[in-house]
Design an enzyme around this catalytic site. Structure first.
Site, short mmCIF file in Angstrom:
data_model
loop_
_atom_site.label_atom_id
_atom_site.label_comp_id
_atom_site.label_asym_id
_atom_site.label_seq_id
_atom_site.Cartn_x
_atom_site.Cartn_y
_atom_site.Cartn_z
CE LYS A 116 -7.51 -39.18 -19.35
NZ LYS A 116 -6.67 -40.09 -20.13
CG ASP A 156 -8.36 -38.05 -22.61
OD1 ASP A 156 -7.56 -38.98 -22.58
OD2 ASP A 156 -9.59 -38.23 -22.51
#
Ligand code: GLU
Length: 426
Positions: A116, A156
């Site tokens: 991430k 995201d």
């Protein structure tokens, strides 16, 4: 005095998000009987990079941003995971989200590890030019980390196809290459896949229907509340509504609305498109408090906005029989226990919102082959994949006499244990 832009906010929570990952990992490892060595490997991300990004703002002043990319695991393949632009992004949060990507990819049966990234910034207050410079600066700083067979970013919270196109271009300029598959969630026409933008919401709908079937509930008689009206919340509400579920509450950061007769989701979407992407001013329901949406008298609750919203205090008052987690980490470990005691079924984030990364994988395959699928093909493959993952997680939950969340972690641990042991150690 107005708040200074782009200054990190430290919000108190019931424990850090990475603590929430470790709490679940430890419970699942114990129930499953995972060796201490494998548990230890999964408790530590493989690599965490922090970059300082000096960006020239439109007012001619330089601002220093902080960017992160954490690769939690490459045991099962190249690392995969989105890039988040938000004010609460920090190393702990990115670490937690990267670990969830490892579990999510394993549960969805994708040949990927987990990663991430994020930048601490408030994209809502920045111009398109500032965001482009920031995104390109971040990509150049991480050009040796990203790679089509190494680490593949995606959208995201706070990012979309627009940012992915800038990443694609900046990466390929640095490497004098033309790899479309180095990033997913790109615009269609630049190698993006049909169905990718709506995939997470579609997955929420498929997971909801699979859970209702297990619970013997008729979707036609079911009501829902959806928190969040960004990409995930909006598309979840849309697909649930289109498939006959009455959505009685929706909300975003500007307003929360309630209508027991069901909200006209198509009208709400049209309204946000015409009103700077926000729900404020939409008249399809009466205004309620954000927390009232979570405890509303509905059958299905879809938290699809922020992390840590279902705390132990909220959990006590939840009336829904089913929670389908659209956001990453919306429920605290303390709330898990209360929900379990109350007999509420929770389809956990690592399963429920895996539709996005699943279609990212399809995009990556299409890029590798240079051959593109129809939206129908994408949707059919996605639905089959989500239903198969749901079934495996459900069965593991039953077999180990535990919740779906711990069943999901056990599903991932089985694959990761195999990968770690088969590859060996040094
Ligand atoms: N950001 C999304 C997630 O949390 C998608 C990640 C991806 O497609 O790589 O699952």
């Amino acid at each position: 005095m107005t708040a200074r832009k782009n200054v990190p906010i430290i919000k108190p929570t019931e424990g850090s998000m990475f603590d929430a990952v470790l709490a679940r990992l430890d419970i699942a490892s114990k129930i499953y009987g995972l060796s201490e060595d494998v548990t230890m490997i999964l408790r530590s991300p493989q690599k965490a990079v922090k970059v300082s990004l000096p960006i020239m703002m439109d007012d001619g002043k330089m601002h220093m941003f902080e960017g992160y990319r954490t690769i939690h695991s490459t045991i099962l393949g190249p690392s995969k995971g989105g890039i988040r632009y938000a004010m609460d992004v920090n190393d702990e949060e990115v670490k937690a989200l990267s670990a969830w990507m490892t579990f999510k990819c394993a549960i969805a049966n994708l040949p990927y590890g987990g990663a991430k990234g994020g930048i601490t910034c408030d994209p809502r207050t920045m111009s398109e030019g500032e965001l482009e410079r920031l995104t390109r600066g971040y990509t150049v700083a991480l050009a040796d980390v990203f790679g089509v067979d190494h680490d593949i970013p995606a959208p995201d919270m706070g990012t979309s196809a627009r940012e992915m196109a800038w990443i694609l271009d900046a990466y390929n300029k640095v490497h004098r290459s033309d790899f479309p598959g180095v990033v997913t969630g790109k615009p269609v026409g630049l190698g993006g896949s049909l169905g990718r933008e709506t995939a997470t919401g579609r997955g929420i709908m498929v997971a909801t229907f699979a859970a209702l079937k297990k619970m013997n509930l008729d979707p036609k008689k079911v009501t829902a509340a959806v928190q969040g009206f960004g990409n995930v919340g909006l598309n979840s509400a849309r697909f649930l509504h289109e498939h006959g579920i009455k959505v009685c509450a929706i909300g975003d950061h500007t307003v929360t609305l309630w209508n027991p007769k069901g909200i006209d989701i198509a009208a709400a979407i049209k309204y946000t498109k015409e009103n700077k992407g926000v729900l404020k001013g939409f008249t399809g329901g009466v205004e309620i408090k954000n927390s009232e949406l979570l405890t509303a008298d509905v059958d299905v609750l879809v938290p699809a906005a922020l992390q840590n919203v279902i705390t132990k205090e909220i959990a006590v008052d939840i009336k829904a029989k089913l929670i389908v987690e659209g956001a990453n980490g919306p429920t605290t470990p303390e709330a898990d226990e209360i929900l379990q005691k109350k007999g509420i079924i929770v389809v956990p984030d690592v399963l429920a919102n895996s539709g996005g990364v699943t279609v990212s994988y399809f995009e990556w395959i299409q890029n590798k082959y240079g051959n593109y699928w129809t939206e129908e093909e994408v949707n059919i493959k996605h639905d089959a994949s989500m239903n198969a993952a749901f079934e495996t997680v459900w069965n593991n939950g039953q077999q180990y006499k535990t919740t779906m969340r711990i069943g999901a972690y056990i599903t991932a641990l089985k694959k990761l244990e195999m990968g770690i042991n088969a590859k060996g150690h040094y």
